[in-house]
Design a protein around this motif. Sequence first.
Motif, PDB file in Angstrom:
ATOM      1  N   ARG A 168       6.239  -8.245  -1.758  1.00  0.00           N
ATOM      2  CA  ARG A 168       6.115  -6.864  -2.217  1.00  0.00           C
ATOM      3  C   ARG A 168       4.755  -6.704  -2.888  1.00  0.00           C
ATOM      4  O   ARG A 168       4.079  -7.673  -3.165  1.00  0.00           O
ATOM      5  CB  ARG A 168       7.226  -6.531  -3.204  1.00  0.00           C
ATOM      6  CG  ARG A 168       8.601  -6.569  -2.565  1.00  0.00           C
ATOM      7  CD  ARG A 168       9.673  -6.299  -3.611  1.00  0.00           C
ATOM      8  NE  ARG A 168      10.984  -6.431  -3.020  1.00  0.00           N
ATOM      9  CZ  ARG A 168      11.778  -5.412  -2.728  1.00  0.00           C
ATOM     10  NH1 ARG A 168      11.386  -4.182  -2.977  1.00  0.00           N
ATOM     11  NH2 ARG A 168      12.960  -5.611  -2.192  1.00  0.00           N
ATOM     12  N   TYR A 169       4.389  -5.487  -3.157  1.00  0.00           N
ATOM     13  CA  TYR A 169       3.180  -5.136  -3.892  1.00  0.00           C
ATOM     14  C   TYR A 169       1.873  -5.549  -3.200  1.00  0.00           C
ATOM     15  O   TYR A 169       0.962  -6.051  -3.847  1.00  0.00           O
ATOM     16  CB  TYR A 169       3.211  -5.725  -5.309  1.00  0.00           C
ATOM     17  CG  TYR A 169       4.542  -5.588  -6.000  1.00  0.00           C
ATOM     18  CD1 TYR A 169       5.110  -4.334  -6.226  1.00  0.00           C
ATOM     19  CD2 TYR A 169       5.249  -6.709  -6.405  1.00  0.00           C
ATOM     20  CE1 TYR A 169       6.341  -4.209  -6.847  1.00  0.00           C
ATOM     21  CE2 TYR A 169       6.483  -6.586  -7.025  1.00  0.00           C
ATOM     22  CZ  TYR A 169       7.022  -5.343  -7.244  1.00  0.00           C
ATOM     23  OH  TYR A 169       8.247  -5.224  -7.850  1.00  0.00           O
ATOM     24  N   PRO A 170       1.725  -5.327  -1.899  1.00  0.00           N
ATOM     25  CA  PRO A 170       0.446  -5.647  -1.274  1.00  0.00           C
ATOM     26  C   PRO A 170      -0.642  -4.680  -1.754  1.00  0.00           C
ATOM     27  O   PRO A 170      -0.379  -3.496  -1.968  1.00  0.00           O
ATOM     28  CB  PRO A 170       0.721  -5.453   0.217  1.00  0.00           C
ATOM     29  CG  PRO A 170       1.791  -4.418   0.254  1.00  0.00           C
ATOM     30  CD  PRO A 170       2.662  -4.714  -0.953  1.00  0.00           C
ATOM     31  N   LYS A 171      -1.845  -5.203  -1.928  1.00  0.00           N
ATOM     32  CA  LYS A 171      -2.970  -4.338  -2.280  1.00  0.00           C
ATOM     33  C   LYS A 171      -3.826  -4.046  -1.061  1.00  0.00           C
ATOM     34  O   LYS A 171      -4.600  -3.094  -1.045  1.00  0.00           O
ATOM     35  CB  LYS A 171      -3.793  -4.958  -3.402  1.00  0.00           C
ATOM     36  CG  LYS A 171      -4.475  -6.262  -3.047  1.00  0.00           C
ATOM     37  CD  LYS A 171      -5.106  -6.944  -4.236  1.00  0.00           C
ATOM     38  CE  LYS A 171      -6.457  -6.405  -4.538  1.00  0.00           C
ATOM     39  NZ  LYS A 171      -7.054  -6.914  -5.756  1.00  0.00           N
ATOM     40  N   PHE A 172      -3.678  -4.862  -0.021  1.00  0.00           N
ATOM     41  CA  PHE A 172      -4.476  -4.735   1.203  1.00  0.00           C
ATOM     42  C   PHE A 172      -3.574  -5.047   2.395  1.00  0.00           C
ATOM     43  O   PHE A 172      -2.830  -6.029   2.362  1.00  0.00           O
ATOM     44  CB  PHE A 172      -5.630  -5.747   1.158  1.00  0.00           C
ATOM     45  CG  PHE A 172      -6.375  -5.897   2.449  1.00  0.00           C
ATOM     46  CD1 PHE A 172      -7.449  -5.075   2.739  1.00  0.00           C
ATOM     47  CD2 PHE A 172      -6.004  -6.848   3.376  1.00  0.00           C
ATOM     48  CE1 PHE A 172      -8.142  -5.211   3.935  1.00  0.00           C
ATOM     49  CE2 PHE A 172      -6.681  -6.992   4.574  1.00  0.00           C
ATOM     50  CZ  PHE A 172      -7.749  -6.168   4.856  1.00  0.00           C
ATOM     51  N   ILE A 173      -3.638  -4.204   3.424  1.00  0.00           N
ATOM     52  CA  ILE A 173      -2.907  -4.449   4.670  1.00  0.00           C
ATOM     53  C   ILE A 173      -3.846  -4.157   5.828  1.00  0.00           C
ATOM     54  O   ILE A 173      -4.555  -3.147   5.814  1.00  0.00           O
ATOM     55  CB  ILE A 173      -1.650  -3.572   4.795  1.00  0.00           C
ATOM     56  CG1 ILE A 173      -0.624  -3.936   3.717  1.00  0.00           C
ATOM     57  CG2 ILE A 173      -1.024  -3.698   6.185  1.00  0.00           C
ATOM     58  CD1 ILE A 173       0.626  -3.060   3.709  1.00  0.00           C
TER      59      ILE A 173
END
Length: 158
Positions: free
Chosen positions: A73-78
């Motif tokens: 959870r909580y990705p900053k970049f995808i």
Amino acid sequence: MNGCSDRHSRIAINLLSEMNRHLGDSRCRFYGSTVKVNYKEEFYCYPDAFVTYDPRVGDSLAEQPRQNRYIKRYPKFIAEVLSSSTEAFDRDLKFTDYQNLDSLEEYVLISQDSQRVECRRRIAADTWETTIYEAGDRITLTSLDLEFPSDRLYRGLD
């Protein structure tokens, strides 16, 4: 996406390699397409690459509950490498879902057919700006404080 083209795979590997060189010993964690991202039980996906760093997640595997080894959870970049069969979904519906991730700062769409990278950056709660990078440009991933020549993403393609 299950079963992707050789170009798709190579571009994802090249991106993950850049991220590894840059983030290798940092507290950020980056993953490829075999780890899930979700923000609620009914939404999950397997991005081609993503980075997470959030104090709500433990820094070591020992601090993370067992289920968090498979779901992040909580990705900053995808980042997504575009395919003809998924491009419309990645650009529209998937991006709409990703915008529900409060932690997401940057969403990157990478063409496998031409040297074109579309970087969408959150600049306010519901506002995103888009920057396009093409052959010869230097790609800037602000959420990762990473910059590299676009040619590196497309290295080794037949």
